[in-house]
Design a protein around this motif. Structure first.
Motif, PDB file in Angstrom:
ATOM      1  N   HIS A 267       5.538   0.393   2.226  1.00 60.38           N
ATOM      2  CA  HIS A 267       5.448  -0.341   0.928  1.00 60.38           C
ATOM      3  C   HIS A 267       6.828  -1.589   1.053  1.00 60.38           C
ATOM      4  CE1 HIS A 267       2.254   1.125  -1.203  1.00 60.38           C
ATOM      5  NE2 HIS A 267       2.770   2.202  -0.849  1.00 60.38           N
ATOM      6  N   SER A 268       8.067  -0.910   1.467  1.00 61.63           N
ATOM      7  CA  SER A 268       9.151  -1.848   1.473  1.00 61.63           C
ATOM      8  C   SER A 268       9.112  -2.517   2.812  1.00 61.63           C
ATOM      9  CB  SER A 268      10.488  -0.788   1.572  1.00 61.63           C
ATOM     10  OG  SER A 268      10.549   0.062   2.793  1.00 61.63           O
TER      11      SER A 268
ATOM     12  N   ARG B  70       6.884  -5.578   1.587  1.00 61.58           N
ATOM     13  CA  ARG B  70       7.714  -6.524   0.634  1.00 61.58           C
ATOM     14  C   ARG B  70       8.939  -7.333   1.514  1.00 61.58           C
ATOM     15  NH1 ARG B  70       8.540  -1.370  -2.682  1.00 61.58           N
ATOM     16  NH2 ARG B  70       6.744  -1.479  -4.079  1.00 61.58           N
ATOM     17  N   GLU B  71       9.339  -6.636   2.402  1.00 57.76           N
ATOM     18  CA  GLU B  71      10.193  -7.421   3.315  1.00 57.76           C
ATOM     19  C   GLU B  71       9.410  -8.560   4.079  1.00 57.76           C
ATOM     20  OE1 GLU B  71      13.064  -6.532   7.142  1.00 57.76           O
ATOM     21  OE2 GLU B  71      12.754  -5.053   5.761  1.00 57.76           O
TER      22      GLU B  71
ATOM     23  N   LEU C 166       6.771 -10.117   3.011  1.00 52.86           N
ATOM     24  CA  LEU C 166       6.282 -11.169   2.343  1.00 52.86           C
ATOM     25  C   LEU C 166       7.755 -11.891   1.947  1.00 52.86           C
ATOM     26  CD1 LEU C 166       3.938  -9.474  -0.168  1.00 52.86           C
ATOM     27  CD2 LEU C 166       3.602 -10.824   1.453  1.00 52.86           C
ATOM     28  N   THR C 167       8.698 -11.305   1.707  1.00 47.53           N
ATOM     29  CA  THR C 167      10.130 -12.181   1.472  1.00 47.53           C
ATOM     30  C   THR C 167      10.271 -12.924   2.611  1.00 47.53           C
ATOM     31  OG1 THR C 167      10.690 -10.235   0.437  1.00 47.53           O
ATOM     32  CG2 THR C 167      12.505 -11.971   1.004  1.00 47.53           C
TER      33      THR C 167
ATOM     34  N   GLU D 162       7.866 -15.937   2.427  1.00 49.09           N
ATOM     35  CA  GLU D 162       8.143 -16.862   1.329  1.00 49.09           C
ATOM     36  C   GLU D 162       9.187 -18.030   1.775  1.00 49.09           C
ATOM     37  OE1 GLU D 162       9.141 -14.664  -1.969  1.00 49.09           O
ATOM     38  OE2 GLU D 162       6.906 -14.036  -2.320  1.00 49.09           O
TER      39      GLU D 162
END
Length: 65
Positions: free
Chosen positions: A29-30, A33-34, A36-37, A40
């Motif tokens: 999960h982390s 998230r990394e 996706l960041t 962005e």
């Protein structure tokens, strides 16, 4: 030691080394998230394109009735 005993010891060593690798691995999960960041920040850094000129439309001739 018999051959079975040696193979069981080897199996135990291999299994314990695999378990330590999975325990030290990062949480998926982390990592997601990394990722996706990162996407962005790439989206913000990209220059915005100017709107392209609209395609000129041809005027249709009116038909006679």
């Amino acid at each position: 030691m018999s051959d079975e005993g040696q193979s069981m010891d080897r199996l135990h060593r291999v299994l314990s080394s695999i378990r330590t690798e999975t325990k030290s691995a990062r949480d998926h999960h982390s990592v997601f998230r990394e990722f996706l960041t990162h996407l962005e920040t790439q989206g913000r850094a990209a220059p915005k394109r100017a709107n392209p000129k609209p395609v000129p439309r041809r005027h249709l001739r009116k038909r006679a009735k």
